[in-house]
Design a protein around this motif. Sequence first.
Motif, PDB file in Angstrom:
ATOM      1  N   TYR A 283      -7.706  -4.304 -10.252  1.00  0.00           N
ATOM      2  CA  TYR A 283      -6.789  -3.757 -10.633  1.00  0.00           C
ATOM      3  C   TYR A 283      -6.632  -4.174 -12.199  1.00  0.00           C
ATOM      4  O   TYR A 283      -7.067  -5.271 -12.733  1.00  0.00           O
ATOM      5  CB  TYR A 283      -5.413  -4.415 -10.320  1.00  0.00           C
ATOM      6  CG  TYR A 283      -4.933  -4.498  -9.002  1.00  0.00           C
ATOM      7  CD1 TYR A 283      -4.221  -3.443  -8.322  1.00  0.00           C
ATOM      8  CD2 TYR A 283      -5.343  -5.379  -8.129  1.00  0.00           C
ATOM      9  CE1 TYR A 283      -3.612  -3.566  -7.043  1.00  0.00           C
ATOM     10  CE2 TYR A 283      -4.801  -5.568  -6.568  1.00  0.00           C
ATOM     11  CZ  TYR A 283      -4.346  -4.469  -6.093  1.00  0.00           C
ATOM     12  OH  TYR A 283      -4.005  -4.615  -4.839  1.00  0.00           O
ATOM     13  N   ASN A 284      -6.330  -3.239 -13.194  1.00  0.00           N
ATOM     14  CA  ASN A 284      -6.472  -3.560 -14.522  1.00  0.00           C
ATOM     15  C   ASN A 284      -4.989  -3.232 -15.059  1.00  0.00           C
ATOM     16  O   ASN A 284      -4.216  -2.608 -14.611  1.00  0.00           O
ATOM     17  CB  ASN A 284      -7.150  -2.449 -15.303  1.00  0.00           C
ATOM     18  CG  ASN A 284      -8.529  -2.729 -15.356  1.00  0.00           C
ATOM     19  OD1 ASN A 284      -9.095  -3.971 -14.781  1.00  0.00           O
ATOM     20  ND2 ASN A 284      -9.565  -1.701 -15.322  1.00  0.00           N
ATOM     21  N   PHE A 285      -4.644  -4.144 -15.895  1.00  0.00           N
ATOM     22  CA  PHE A 285      -3.245  -4.053 -16.549  1.00  0.00           C
ATOM     23  C   PHE A 285      -3.441  -4.171 -18.105  1.00  0.00           C
ATOM     24  O   PHE A 285      -4.183  -5.076 -18.761  1.00  0.00           O
ATOM     25  CB  PHE A 285      -2.332  -5.089 -16.091  1.00  0.00           C
ATOM     26  CG  PHE A 285      -1.989  -5.098 -14.514  1.00  0.00           C
ATOM     27  CD1 PHE A 285      -1.170  -4.423 -14.044  1.00  0.00           C
ATOM     28  CD2 PHE A 285      -2.599  -6.078 -13.838  1.00  0.00           C
ATOM     29  CE1 PHE A 285      -0.802  -4.237 -12.615  1.00  0.00           C
ATOM     30  CE2 PHE A 285      -2.446  -5.855 -12.373  1.00  0.00           C
ATOM     31  CZ  PHE A 285      -1.723  -5.105 -11.860  1.00  0.00           C
ATOM     32  N   GLY A 286      -2.380  -3.319 -18.777  1.00  0.00           N
ATOM     33  CA  GLY A 286      -2.555  -3.378 -20.148  1.00  0.00           C
ATOM     34  C   GLY A 286      -3.319  -2.501 -20.882  1.00  0.00           C
ATOM     35  O   GLY A 286      -4.296  -2.112 -20.255  1.00  0.00           O
ATOM     36  N   THR A 287      -3.326  -2.349 -22.286  1.00  0.00           N
ATOM     37  CA  THR A 287      -4.148  -1.477 -23.205  1.00  0.00           C
ATOM     38  C   THR A 287      -4.568  -2.344 -24.372  1.00  0.00           C
ATOM     39  O   THR A 287      -3.789  -3.062 -24.853  1.00  0.00           O
ATOM     40  CB  THR A 287      -3.807  -0.295 -23.227  1.00  0.00           C
ATOM     41  OG1 THR A 287      -2.161  -0.124 -24.009  1.00  0.00           O
ATOM     42  CG2 THR A 287      -3.574   0.650 -22.066  1.00  0.00           C
ATOM     43  N   PRO A 288      -5.695  -2.221 -24.912  1.00  0.00           N
ATOM     44  CA  PRO A 288      -5.929  -2.840 -26.365  1.00  0.00           C
ATOM     45  C   PRO A 288      -5.147  -2.090 -27.188  1.00  0.00           C
ATOM     46  O   PRO A 288      -4.818  -0.898 -27.479  1.00  0.00           O
ATOM     47  CB  PRO A 288      -7.434  -2.769 -26.241  1.00  0.00           C
ATOM     48  CG  PRO A 288      -7.598  -1.319 -25.622  1.00  0.00           C
ATOM     49  CD  PRO A 288      -6.576  -1.399 -24.349  1.00  0.00           C
ATOM     50  N   GLY A 289      -4.583  -2.894 -28.192  1.00  0.00           N
ATOM     51  CA  GLY A 289      -4.118  -2.409 -29.284  1.00  0.00           C
ATOM     52  C   GLY A 289      -3.181  -3.604 -30.354  1.00  0.00           C
ATOM     53  O   GLY A 289      -3.230  -4.613 -29.746  1.00  0.00           O
ATOM     54  N   ILE A 290      -2.435  -3.006 -31.282  1.00  0.00           N
ATOM     55  CA  ILE A 290      -1.559  -3.920 -31.927  1.00  0.00           C
ATOM     56  C   ILE A 290      -0.164  -3.743 -31.718  1.00  0.00           C
ATOM     57  O   ILE A 290       0.450  -2.642 -31.540  1.00  0.00           O
ATOM     58  CB  ILE A 290      -1.693  -3.514 -33.323  1.00  0.00           C
ATOM     59  CG1 ILE A 290      -2.949  -3.594 -33.690  1.00  0.00           C
ATOM     60  CG2 ILE A 290      -0.850  -4.424 -34.303  1.00  0.00           C
ATOM     61  CD1 ILE A 290      -3.870  -4.961 -33.708  1.00  0.00           C
ATOM     62  N   GLY A 291       0.559  -4.763 -31.221  1.00  0.00           N
ATOM     63  CA  GLY A 291       2.018  -4.871 -30.730  1.00  0.00           C
ATOM     64  C   GLY A 291       2.309  -4.152 -29.767  1.00  0.00           C
ATOM     65  O   GLY A 291       1.373  -3.880 -28.842  1.00  0.00           O
ATOM     66  N   GLY A 292       3.339  -3.932 -29.440  1.00  0.00           N
ATOM     67  CA  GLY A 292       3.955  -3.143 -28.332  1.00  0.00           C
ATOM     68  C   GLY A 292       3.568  -3.845 -26.794  1.00  0.00           C
ATOM     69  O   GLY A 292       3.773  -4.898 -26.854  1.00  0.00           O
ATOM     70  N   ARG A 293       3.378  -2.894 -26.157  1.00  0.00           N
ATOM     71  CA  ARG A 293       2.837  -3.520 -24.700  1.00  0.00           C
ATOM     72  C   ARG A 293       1.589  -3.522 -24.703  1.00  0.00           C
ATOM     73  O   ARG A 293       0.867  -4.027 -23.766  1.00  0.00           O
ATOM     74  CB  ARG A 293       3.184  -2.677 -23.567  1.00  0.00           C
ATOM     75  CG  ARG A 293       4.615  -2.356 -23.461  1.00  0.00           C
ATOM     76  CD  ARG A 293       5.232  -1.269 -22.360  1.00  0.00           C
ATOM     77  NE  ARG A 293       6.718  -1.399 -22.248  1.00  0.00           N
ATOM     78  CZ  ARG A 293       7.366  -2.077 -21.248  1.00  0.00           C
ATOM     79  NH1 ARG A 293       6.454  -2.700 -20.538  1.00  0.00           N
ATOM     80  NH2 ARG A 293       8.732  -2.054 -21.247  1.00  0.00           N
ATOM     81  N   ASN A 294       0.577  -3.708 -25.775  1.00  0.00           N
ATOM     82  CA  ASN A 294      -0.867  -3.800 -25.862  1.00  0.00           C
ATOM     83  C   ASN A 294      -1.234  -5.280 -25.956  1.00  0.00           C
ATOM     84  O   ASN A 294      -0.423  -6.094 -26.266  1.00  0.00           O
ATOM     85  CB  ASN A 294      -1.372  -3.131 -27.276  1.00  0.00           C
ATOM     86  CG  ASN A 294      -0.846  -1.694 -27.180  1.00  0.00           C
ATOM     87  OD1 ASN A 294      -1.025  -0.937 -26.080  1.00  0.00           O
ATOM     88  ND2 ASN A 294      -0.148  -1.250 -28.152  1.00  0.00           N
ATOM     89  N   PHE A 295      -2.670  -5.703 -25.640  1.00  0.00           N
ATOM     90  CA  PHE A 295      -3.240  -6.999 -26.009  1.00  0.00           C
ATOM     91  C   PHE A 295      -4.243  -6.625 -27.091  1.00  0.00           C
ATOM     92  O   PHE A 295      -4.887  -5.677 -27.051  1.00  0.00           O
ATOM     93  CB  PHE A 295      -3.957  -7.292 -24.574  1.00  0.00           C
ATOM     94  CG  PHE A 295      -3.037  -7.678 -23.731  1.00  0.00           C
ATOM     95  CD1 PHE A 295      -1.713  -8.517 -23.578  1.00  0.00           C
ATOM     96  CD2 PHE A 295      -3.215  -7.022 -22.165  1.00  0.00           C
ATOM     97  CE1 PHE A 295      -1.088  -8.724 -22.329  1.00  0.00           C
ATOM     98  CE2 PHE A 295      -2.525  -7.121 -20.999  1.00  0.00           C
ATOM     99  CZ  PHE A 295      -1.469  -7.884 -21.095  1.00  0.00           C
TER     100      PHE A 295
END
Length: 329
Positions: A283-295
């Motif tokens: 399973y993969n969870f999350g997405t790369p990025g700044i703030g929000g629901r990102n990592f």
Amino acid sequence: MTFKEKISKIGFILSLIIIIILAVLIFQKKFIKNFQKVKFSIKLIKIIGTKYGLKGPADVFFQGNKIIYIVDSGNSRILKFNILGKYIRQWGLQGGATGEFMVPLYGAVHNFNKGNPEIYIVDSGNSRIQVFTPQGKFIKEFGRSKNAKKMLVEPTYIGFANGKIYVANSGANDILIYFKTGQFYEKKDPKDKAKHNILKKPVSIAFSKKYIYVSDYKLSKILVFDKEFNLIGTIGTKGENGHKLFHPVGIVYKDGYLFTANYGRSIITVFKLSKGFNVIKSYNFGTPGIGGRNFNDESNISISKNGKYLAVADTNNNRIILYRIFGLD
């Protein structure tokens, strides 16, 4: 039909009814169990620490189910919160003296022999382990040595298994093991058949009842060893798509699942395992990025004792993200 025959017939009918009722109850129990089984997933419930000026938090760890500690690496301090995100206390500042830190990277709570819990902090820049009370009072330190074979060099992880203390000695590409007193026990530097070092950049360790899992940052794999550090297999392949790993850091094993901070991809990758190391689902969870629901380059992860909560050190977003785990077998 005689009275005796009537009684016998009634007894047979009653026995048959009881068998049918039991069968229905067993079927109903199995049906409800399967119907109520929740699909494995995680749900974001809280972001912690944003009001406290976190700077590159490298780790987060639980004390039981209700207390969270943050290793605020960039500020050389440890912060303590409850599960609701309420601030409790903090300690530490930059330096090399007792109680001071230089790039602290990891922490863990443990209590040997059912004693008082102790807070172990990997003081990586000072190449030592420091131990505190939950109130932040210094107890002891260990890991420094004049003997190069016993010396910590930029350690990144500390864990506990088999009555011993395990440290990922990342700067020397080996694992050092200590007695519970902090006295050196032995070094693990496993070799392949050609006598080459297997470990290239060990950064984190996890334990099941039979196996020891080592996250190797350089290899982009999880290496699986038995308790004697014989290599059994590997988990994951290097890459930047699907469920592949790219510079993994923190790992946690819980009830047949291996949670991985897939640092180089800024996602969480979870492997469901069979027989300790055979991957049967990913399973993969999350997405790369700044703030929000990102990592943004999350470094380490931790799971509460009851397996209900997952905390993630979202390092370059300068925060801690708390999730509720569902469907953990």
